[in-house]
Design a protein around this motif. Structure first.
Motif, PDB file in Angstrom:
ATOM      1  N   GLU A  93       0.831  -1.193  -0.021  1.00 20.66           N
ATOM      2  CA  GLU A  93       0.162   0.136  -0.040  1.00 20.66           C
ATOM      3  C   GLU A  93       0.827   1.287  -0.201  1.00 20.66           C
ATOM      4  O   GLU A  93       0.389   2.508   0.006  1.00 20.66           O
ATOM      5  CB  GLU A  93      -0.923  -0.068   1.321  1.00 20.66           C
ATOM      6  CG  GLU A  93      -2.062  -1.187   1.317  1.00 20.66           C
ATOM      7  CD  GLU A  93      -2.583  -1.034   2.462  1.00 20.66           C
ATOM      8  OE1 GLU A  93      -2.765  -0.149   3.277  1.00 20.66           O
ATOM      9  OE2 GLU A  93      -3.701  -1.981   2.620  1.00 20.66           O
ATOM     10  N   THR A  94       2.283   1.112  -0.058  1.00 21.40           N
ATOM     11  CA  THR A  94       3.163   2.383  -0.025  1.00 21.40           C
ATOM     12  C   THR A  94       3.669   2.621  -1.335  1.00 21.40           C
ATOM     13  O   THR A  94       3.907   1.587  -1.912  1.00 21.40           O
ATOM     14  CB  THR A  94       4.357   1.871   0.936  1.00 21.40           C
ATOM     15  OG1 THR A  94       3.673   1.563   2.266  1.00 21.40           O
ATOM     16  CG2 THR A  94       5.020   3.276   1.132  1.00 21.40           C
ATOM     17  N   ARG A  95       3.450   3.927  -1.559  1.00 23.12           N
ATOM     18  CA  ARG A  95       4.117   4.434  -2.785  1.00 23.12           C
ATOM     19  C   ARG A  95       5.361   5.370  -2.646  1.00 23.12           C
ATOM     20  O   ARG A  95       5.420   6.130  -1.623  1.00 23.12           O
ATOM     21  CB  ARG A  95       3.063   5.171  -3.680  1.00 23.12           C
ATOM     22  CG  ARG A  95       3.721   5.659  -5.001  1.00 23.12           C
ATOM     23  CD  ARG A  95       2.542   6.352  -5.857  1.00 23.12           C
ATOM     24  NE  ARG A  95       1.406   5.498  -6.320  1.00 23.12           N
ATOM     25  CZ  ARG A  95       0.200   5.730  -6.729  1.00 23.12           C
ATOM     26  NH1 ARG A  95       0.306   7.035  -7.036  1.00 23.12           N
ATOM     27  NH2 ARG A  95      -0.701   5.031  -6.969  1.00 23.12           N
ATOM     28  N   ILE A  96       6.389   4.985  -3.250  1.00 19.08           N
ATOM     29  CA  ILE A  96       7.790   5.570  -3.118  1.00 19.08           C
ATOM     30  C   ILE A  96       8.181   6.194  -4.411  1.00 19.08           C
ATOM     31  O   ILE A  96       7.809   5.360  -5.482  1.00 19.08           O
ATOM     32  CB  ILE A  96       8.651   4.782  -2.557  1.00 19.08           C
ATOM     33  CG1 ILE A  96       8.588   4.039  -1.349  1.00 19.08           C
ATOM     34  CG2 ILE A  96      10.039   5.507  -2.452  1.00 19.08           C
ATOM     35  CD1 ILE A  96       9.335   2.975  -1.035  1.00 19.08           C
ATOM     36  N   VAL A  97       8.496   7.530  -4.456  1.00 14.66           N
ATOM     37  CA  VAL A  97       8.864   8.234  -5.666  1.00 14.66           C
ATOM     38  C   VAL A  97      10.441   8.431  -5.645  1.00 14.66           C
ATOM     39  O   VAL A  97      10.748   8.978  -4.586  1.00 14.66           O
ATOM     40  CB  VAL A  97       8.172   9.524  -5.929  1.00 14.66           C
ATOM     41  CG1 VAL A  97       8.668  10.362  -7.264  1.00 14.66           C
ATOM     42  CG2 VAL A  97       6.588   9.011  -6.258  1.00 14.66           C
ATOM     43  N   LEU A  98      11.178   7.738  -6.659  1.00 15.68           N
ATOM     44  CA  LEU A  98      12.595   8.372  -6.529  1.00 15.68           C
ATOM     45  C   LEU A  98      12.727   9.345  -7.459  1.00 15.68           C
ATOM     46  O   LEU A  98      12.300   9.617  -8.532  1.00 15.68           O
ATOM     47  CB  LEU A  98      13.306   7.115  -7.274  1.00 15.68           C
ATOM     48  CG  LEU A  98      12.981   5.787  -6.779  1.00 15.68           C
ATOM     49  CD1 LEU A  98      13.622   4.528  -7.529  1.00 15.68           C
ATOM     50  CD2 LEU A  98      13.287   5.581  -5.245  1.00 15.68           C
ATOM     51  N   ILE A  99      13.675  10.438  -6.917  1.00 20.19           N
ATOM     52  CA  ILE A  99      13.824  11.638  -7.729  1.00 20.19           C
ATOM     53  C   ILE A  99      15.469  11.658  -8.182  1.00 20.19           C
ATOM     54  O   ILE A  99      16.122  12.009  -6.843  1.00 20.19           O
ATOM     55  CB  ILE A  99      13.225  12.954  -6.982  1.00 20.19           C
ATOM     56  CG1 ILE A  99      12.149  12.851  -6.570  1.00 20.19           C
ATOM     57  CG2 ILE A  99      13.718  14.099  -7.694  1.00 20.19           C
ATOM     58  CD1 ILE A  99      10.834  12.870  -7.865  1.00 20.19           C
ATOM     59  N   PRO A 100      15.839  11.470  -9.077  1.00 18.01           N
ATOM     60  CA  PRO A 100      17.305  11.413  -9.554  1.00 18.01           C
ATOM     61  C   PRO A 100      17.773  12.686  -9.641  1.00 18.01           C
ATOM     62  O   PRO A 100      17.110  13.745 -10.272  1.00 18.01           O
ATOM     63  CB  PRO A 100      17.487  10.552 -10.767  1.00 18.01           C
ATOM     64  CG  PRO A 100      16.172  10.895 -11.646  1.00 18.01           C
ATOM     65  CD  PRO A 100      15.096  10.869 -10.523  1.00 18.01           C
ATOM     66  N   SER A 101      18.984  12.907  -9.268  1.00 18.33           N
ATOM     67  CA  SER A 101      19.677  14.370  -9.410  1.00 18.33           C
ATOM     68  C   SER A 101      20.933  14.329  -9.920  1.00 18.33           C
ATOM     69  O   SER A 101      21.727  13.434  -9.293  1.00 18.33           O
ATOM     70  CB  SER A 101      19.464  15.370  -8.303  1.00 18.33           C
ATOM     71  OG  SER A 101      20.319  16.453  -8.278  1.00 18.33           O
ATOM     72  N   GLU A 102      21.569  14.977 -10.779  1.00 24.97           N
ATOM     73  CA  GLU A 102      22.875  14.875 -11.498  1.00 24.97           C
ATOM     74  C   GLU A 102      23.735  15.953 -10.844  1.00 24.97           C
ATOM     75  O   GLU A 102      24.762  15.898 -10.938  1.00 24.97           O
ATOM     76  CB  GLU A 102      22.965  14.849 -13.021  1.00 24.97           C
ATOM     77  CG  GLU A 102      23.981  14.438 -13.698  1.00 24.97           C
ATOM     78  CD  GLU A 102      23.969  14.538 -15.035  1.00 24.97           C
ATOM     79  OE1 GLU A 102      25.060  14.202 -15.680  1.00 24.97           O
ATOM     80  OE2 GLU A 102      23.007  14.989 -15.554  1.00 24.97           O
ATOM     81  N   ALA A 103      23.188  16.876  -9.994  1.00 26.53           N
ATOM     82  CA  ALA A 103      23.852  17.881  -9.359  1.00 26.53           C
ATOM     83  C   ALA A 103      25.092  17.310  -8.450  1.00 26.53           C
ATOM     84  O   ALA A 103      24.843  16.360  -7.857  1.00 26.53           O
ATOM     85  CB  ALA A 103      23.141  18.807  -8.516  1.00 26.53           C
TER      86      ALA A 103
END
Length: 524
Positions: A93-103
């Protein structure tokens, strides 16, 4: 994917480090024809690397046995990555959003509004992943809940992002796994979106399919955009139109001559997209437009700040140039030495340190200017160079120096809130210029209160040194009224204007010589 790396865990034992192989890299690269512009391919590549690494880590290292799926589905990823940054995983029931950053030097965690304010997209947790494609590693820097981002995050109207200071993130992912059991409700309330009729959808798609050569996410009001994106069928229609129309534009451009980019453009140039390094095709880097030598005399921005290592013939010259900068009293020679270092010493720590010292000690404006420009060339990711440029931005009262500091900062750390972006294009005023076009250069930088600083400059090209006398640079507001203008005198190398605009503002820039004129439309 491999888990654990001795060199990395010595640096930081609290965070998760993942390394990937050339084979992983190859598998992550999108297939031809999946995206309509270059930045979307790169966005998809970074997101795929993150997804593959994180999923493997969950399955193999943490040995999760409960259902683990991607959201909304594998088939939907190209449509999402064409338009936004981020990847969702459904863990029960858990949603996880991955946010990549190249900085390199990440101070803020920025999440695009779509992931926060689209009711069907909202997640429980948002994970910041730093990606280093050159050295083939990823680092999980921490996470935030939806409540943290929605209620405590700073909303930026220009980029439509919510952001938190990196220090406000929760670094230990074990806290997230425990919270799943005891803190079920990690979501804040969001407003429902309007329902779009079929006519409204088709009207929006027609508006958004224009060849921006970047994501059109900032081109319409968020409620309309969100309602379009949240609906699977509308999203599919937009994706299909973008691929089809931009493929047609790309095909046509093959048969277009080099003079195509000096034809007046009727497109609205969306400056907010520039902060995300999404540029309209006809707007080119300053170096590409003017050449490396002339770009030193303008403001400079390069699309890719990673330069080739100096050749064996150039390497011995670096210590000599550094020594000259330490002991030479002649400012003209020091300026030239600083320029040379910027051309041949990428990543050289001694050269970077010397340029910072020159920036802090020289009393000559143009020597400081050249040191600032050269730092932007060679100091990518260097924290001392970033700190020196940030200090100059806050302390200098000279507009030329401040603008160059912002642009150089944009090369070293594109995610910095004060980073500047520059772009340019040829324009043609026909026989009035005797067949020699001039270039319109545009730079933008973030300011206080979510305003955007704009610097306009017109420079001669084609080997000419001076602009024709009486050439005018005019800025008009949305109603067509003149609010800024400047005119070239005899023997002027350039003419420029600078001003600030707010979110939602539109303005026009007109270059005029005699009866001939060229107009560009801009929006923020």
């Amino acid at each position: 994917m491999k888990f654990g790396c001795t060199e990395l865990t010595v640096i930081d034992t609290e965070q998760v480090w993942l390394i990937f192989s050339p084979e992983d890299e190859q598998q992550a690269w999108p297939q031809d024809g999946q995206y309509s512009y270059e930045a979307a391919y790169w966005n998809a590549y970074l997101n795929r690397l993150c997804l593959n690494a994180f999923m493997s880590w969950l399955k193999e290292y943490l040995e999760f046995t409960e259902p683990l799926e991607v959201w909304p589905s594998e088939d939907e990823f190209p449509k999402l990555w064409e338009l936004v940054n981020g990847t969702a995983i459904q863990l029960g029931e858990t949603r996880i959003v991955l946010i990549p950053s190249e900085a390199v030097d990440i101070e803020e965690f920025c999440v695009q509004q779509e992931w926060i304010d689209l009711p069907s997209w909202v997640a429980n947790y948002y994970v910041l992943v730093q990606v280093n494609p050159d050295n083939r590693w990823l680092r999980v820097l921490g996470y935030a809940t939806h409540q943290m981002l929605k209620q405590n995050g700073k909303y930026n109207k220009i980029t439509r992002t919510y952001s938190l200071e990196r220090e406000d993130l929760i670094e230990d992912l074990n806290v997230m796994w425990m919270a799943r059991e005891f803190c079920r409700d990690e979501k804040a309330k969001v407003e429902p979106l309007p329902k779009l009729s079929l006519v409204e959808v088709r009207k929006l798609v027609e508006q958004l399919k224009q060849p921006f050569w970047c994501s059109p996410r900032l081109s319409v009001e968020f409620k309309e955009w969100g309602a379009l994106l949240a609906d699977e069928h509308s999203r599919q229609e937009l994706y299909n139109c973008l691929l089809r129309d931009r493929a047609v534009v790309a095909t046509e451009s093959i048969t277009t001559t080099v003079t195509a980019d000096i034809v007046p453009s009727s497109e609205l140039v969306n400056l907010s997209q520039w902060f995300q390094r999404n540029f309209e095709k006809s707007w080119r880097s300053i170096e590409e437009l003017l050449g490396p030598r002339e770009s030193n005399l303008a403001f400079a921005f390069r699309g890719n700040p990673r330069f080739k290592e100096p050749t064996s013939e150039q390497t011995p010259a670096i210590p000599a140039l550094i020594e000259l900068l330490h002991g030479e009293p002649d400012e003209e020679k020091r300026l030239k030495a600083a320029e040379c270092l910027g051309a041949i010493a990428p990543g050289n720590k001694d050269a970077i340190t010397t340029l910072i010292e020159l920036l802090n000690t020289s009393h000559d404006k143009w020597t400081k200017y050249q040191a600032t420009e050269s730092l932007g060339r060679i100091g990518f990711g260097n924290p001392e160079a970033i700190a020196a440029l940030t200090k100059l931005l806050h302390s200098s009262k000279d507009d030329d120096l401040r603008w160059q500091a912002a642009l150089s900062l944009g090369q070293l750390d594109p995610s910095h809130p004060k980073a500047g972006v520059g772009r340019g294009r040829h324009i043609d005023l026909g026989m009035q210029l005797g067949g020699h076009p001039v270039a319109l250069l545009v730079a933008i930088a973030g300011e206080e209160d979510e305003e955007v600083g704009v610097l306009l400059r017109v420079r001669p090209t084609g080997g000419e040194i001076y602009l024709p006398a009486a050439l005018e640079l005019i800025v008009l507001d949305e109603s067509g009224e003149v609010f800024e203008q400047a005119q070239a005198r005899s023997a002027d190398n350039w003419v420029q204007l600078q001003f600030s605009v707010g979110v939602g503002d539109r303005f026009s820039v007109k270059v005029v010589l005699g009866d001939a004129s060229h107009t560009e439309e801009f929006g923020v």
